[in-house]
Structure formats: C-alpha cells, structure tokens
Write an enzyme that holds these catalytic residues in place. Structure first.
Site, PDB file in Angstrom:
ATOM      1  N   GLY A  78       1.567   2.746   6.854  1.00  0.00           N
ATOM      2  CA  GLY A  78       0.720   1.932   7.745  1.00  0.00           C
ATOM      3  C   GLY A  78       1.572   1.034   8.619  1.00  0.00           C
TER       4      GLY A  78
ATOM      5  CE  LYS B 187      -6.415  -2.938   0.766  1.00  0.00           C
ATOM      6  NZ  LYS B 187      -5.007  -2.540   0.866  1.00  0.00           N
TER       7      LYS B 187
ATOM      8  CG  ASP C 208       0.823   4.284  11.144  1.00  0.00           C
ATOM      9  OD1 ASP C 208       0.812   3.105  10.768  1.00  0.00           O
ATOM     10  OD2 ASP C 208      -0.156   4.837  11.686  1.00  0.00           O
TER      11      ASP C 208
ATOM     12  N   GLY D 214       0.373  -0.597  11.843  1.00  0.00           N
ATOM     13  CA  GLY D 214      -0.726  -1.570  11.761  1.00  0.00           C
ATOM     14  C   GLY D 214      -0.222  -2.992  11.925  1.00  0.00           C
TER      15      GLY D 214
ATOM     16  CG  ASP E 296      -3.276  12.192   6.265  1.00  0.00           C
ATOM     17  OD1 ASP E 296      -3.263  11.227   5.471  1.00  0.00           O
ATOM     18  OD2 ASP E 296      -4.301  12.783   6.616  1.00  0.00           O
TER      19      ASP E 296
ATOM     20  CE1 TYR F 146      -9.154  -2.989   3.215  1.00  0.00           C
ATOM     21  CE2 TYR F 146     -10.284  -5.076   2.861  1.00  0.00           C
ATOM     22  CZ  TYR F 146      -9.134  -4.371   3.135  1.00  0.00           C
ATOM     23  OH  TYR F 146      -7.959  -5.042   3.324  1.00  0.00           O
TER      24      TYR F 146
HETATM   25  N1  SER Z   1      -8.913  -8.574   7.052  1.00  0.00           N
HETATM   26  C1  SER Z   1      -9.530  -7.642   6.172  1.00  0.00           C
HETATM   27  C2  SER Z   1     -10.824  -7.190   6.682  1.00  0.00           C
HETATM   28  O1  SER Z   1     -11.474  -7.957   7.346  1.00  0.00           O
HETATM   29  C3  SER Z   1      -9.754  -8.258   4.843  1.00  0.00           C
HETATM   30  O2  SER Z   1      -8.665  -8.045   4.050  1.00  0.00           O
HETATM   31  O3  SER Z   1     -11.237  -6.115   6.392  1.00  0.00           O
END
Ligand code: SER
Length: 337
Positions: free
Chosen positions: A10, A157, A35, A13, A53, A153
C-alpha cells in the site's frame, strides 16, 4: 543470495507515501514497495517498486525468492466508507491479503531462524459504540473495550489484529518442534491528517477534506454534523508511532496492539480551526446519515496509556502545533496561498 529488504504494501497510499520518504531518509536498507498503482514521481529513486496485487500468491513467492524480507509494513487496505460499498471485496483485500502476508512472514521467520517484524496499522474503526448516549458517557476507551465494530473495515482490522497475534504467539501450538514466530506489532490510529495528501475512501476524511478545500479556496460541505467528535493525529506523528513501535525492545512490550492518539475535536471545532487560518473558507454541514452513523460509532477519544508506558509514545503535535507548525504552513505552500 537474496538481498535484504523491508517490504511496504500500500506504498502509494497516504501512510505509505509518508513512511517511504521517512524510511528512505533514515534507513540504509533496501525498500521494496508493493501497490496496485505505480508510485508517484516524487518517490525516492532508491525504492524497488513492484506493481501488483497482494492477493497474487505467485507474485509474493517471486518477491520472497528475490529478497530476504526482515520487516513488513502492511499498509494496504480498503478504508471504511469504500469498504461498505463492496464489503466482500474489502474482506478479500483486508483479510486474505493480510493472511497471505502473515503466512509469508511466518515462513520467512522459519527460514531465517529469526522473527520477521510485521507492522500493522489498525484503526479507531475497531471500536463500535452502540449509541451517542454511550459515546458521550464513555469518552475514552482502552484497547480491549467496546470492540464491536459496525463497519466491514473495522471488522477486518480487529480480526487481523487477532490473526497477527495468533501467528506471533500460538501458531502451530500442537506441532512437535517449536516454530520461530513472527513479531506482530500494531498501532490503532485515530483519523489521520496530512498536509501533503488528501485521503480517499475513509470516513474521518471530512477533517482533511475541509482543510484542503479551504486552502484551495473551494467551498466544502461537511458530511457529518457539527457535534460529531473523533480523535485525530497528523501524519508525522503517525509515522513516528509506527517507527518507534517497530524499534521498541520486545521485552518492553506488554501488548501487541496499542492505541495511539493526539487530539480530539468535533467537526464544528475543526471548522473553527480552519477558519482561523483561512477566514474566507466556505464550510457548511450537510450530514450524510450513513457516514455520520459510522463516525457516531467511533469513540470520542482513545486511551494511549499503554503505548506511553511501554515504549514512551508521545505525539509531537497537539492541536495547536498541528495547525500552526505542520498543517497550515505546508498546505499554504502546497497550494501557494
Ligand atoms: N481513516 C480511516 C477511515 O476513515 C479510519 O482508520 O476509514
């Protein structure tokens, strides 16, 4: 023989860009970046970039055949807002991608006879407050409290935190020989704000978006209510947290997952800070019920006591310094205000 190197996924990013620059400045080691995208022109030339990937097992095998990877910064992930549109795809990238790398790091630890260091950024999204009343009543949460994420998400995590811990401590617990385990270390970040990049696909993005829009002289409609409150941190402190935890002596660490944070404020207070430096900024509030719901489920603050006690964590930038010394001067320069 294979060349030694640090792998950063990543890398194109927001965190990746800042981390690669800092590592290239500080560390003599070969940096290998992975990336889906090519790296921007501004990246240091010394970096070896692999465009591909994380889910491509052959590509990972080729990487390992060429490089002896002793440290991984695994930053690649789909963020909270974007992941809600394609939750299963987000699960593939965030969980299967992480599992592929944990497996790689685990195998490499065996080969080397020494643990591979696996650094993982987790998030405030690993929390889930059930309602605003509870969020107001419990403004500060510790690592193990309220781990009931409301987003894909956040779920990914939190689960990857557990997987990392599993591969570091319990993997092959029934095997006759004791395997050399990898060394997984994780920081849970609040919303991050950079002067140089604008995030995409996250939900804490309203803060940085508001600020960058003001500096560009563009109007901004904030997608959460004025009273929505979460913690934030500026990018140099995020990089500092990752690097300090990566260098902390293992015997000092009492956990594998640490909260780190800097300052908490509401979207209304964020706007007031922006107006102080960009008085002509046009900032309105047009809450999006769904995105606001995500922010409402995140705590107003996180306790980073364990990080402070175990490895001396302390952010360099509080709210005032963040704006006056880092964000505003750099953003002004960037957009030539
Ligand atoms: N900044 C991230 C998000 O908003 C949170 O870890 O998804």
């Amino acid at each position: 023989m294979r060349k030694k190197g640090i792998l950063i996924t990543g890398a194109a990013g927001e965190i990746g860009e800042a981390l690669v620059h800092e590592l290239a400045r500080q560390d003599g080691q070969q940096l290998i970046t992975l990336d889906l995208k090519p790296l921007p022109e501004s990246f240091p030339r010394s970096v070896t970039h692999v465009q591909g990937d994380l889910l491509d097992q052959d590509l990972l095998a080729r990487l390992v055949s060429e490089y002896e990877i002793d440290t991984i910064f695994h930053l690649a992930a789909l963020l909270s807002t974007r992941a809600e549109f394609t939750p299963e795809a987000a699960h593939r990238v965030n969980v299967e991608g992480t599992l592929n790398l944990l497996k790689l790091a685990s195998d490499q630890s065996q080969w080397r006879g020494e643990p591979v260091l696996f650094m993982f950024p987790s998030s405030i999204a690993a929390y889930g407050m059930p309602d605003l009343e509870t969020k107001a009543r419990i403004p500060m949460v510790r690592e193990w409290e309220w781990n009931y994420p409301r987003t894909m998400y956040g779920c990914t995590k939190l689960y990857c935190e557990l997987l990392g811990t599993y591969y570091s401590e319990y993997f092959r617990q029934l095997a006759a020989d004791a395997p050399v385990m990898l060394d997984f270390r994780c920081v849970r970040f609040p919303g991050l704000v950079s002067a140089f990049t604008v995030p995409s696909g996250g939900t804490s993005d309203f803060g940085p978006e508001m600020l960058h829009a003001a500096a560009r002289g563009e109007p901004y409609a904030c997608f959460v209510r004025e009273d929505s409150c979460i913690p934030f941190m500026v990018m140099p402190d995020a990089i500092k947290a990752l690097l300090e935890l990566s260098r902390a002596p293992a015997e000092k660490l009492t956990r594998r997952v640490y909260n780190v944070t800097s300052f908490s404020l509401t979207a209304g207070q964020f706007r007031n800070m922006v107006l102080r430096y960009f008085p002509d900024a046009q900032i309105t509030f047009e809450p999006d019920i769904k995105r606001n719901g995500i922010i409402d489920s995140w705590p107003s603050n996180m306790s980073d006591k364990a990080a402070r006690e175990d490895w001396g964590w302390k952010p360099d930038y509080d709210l005032e310094r963040a704006f006056t010394e880092y964000l505003v001067p750099n953003i002004r320069k960037r957009y030539q205000v």
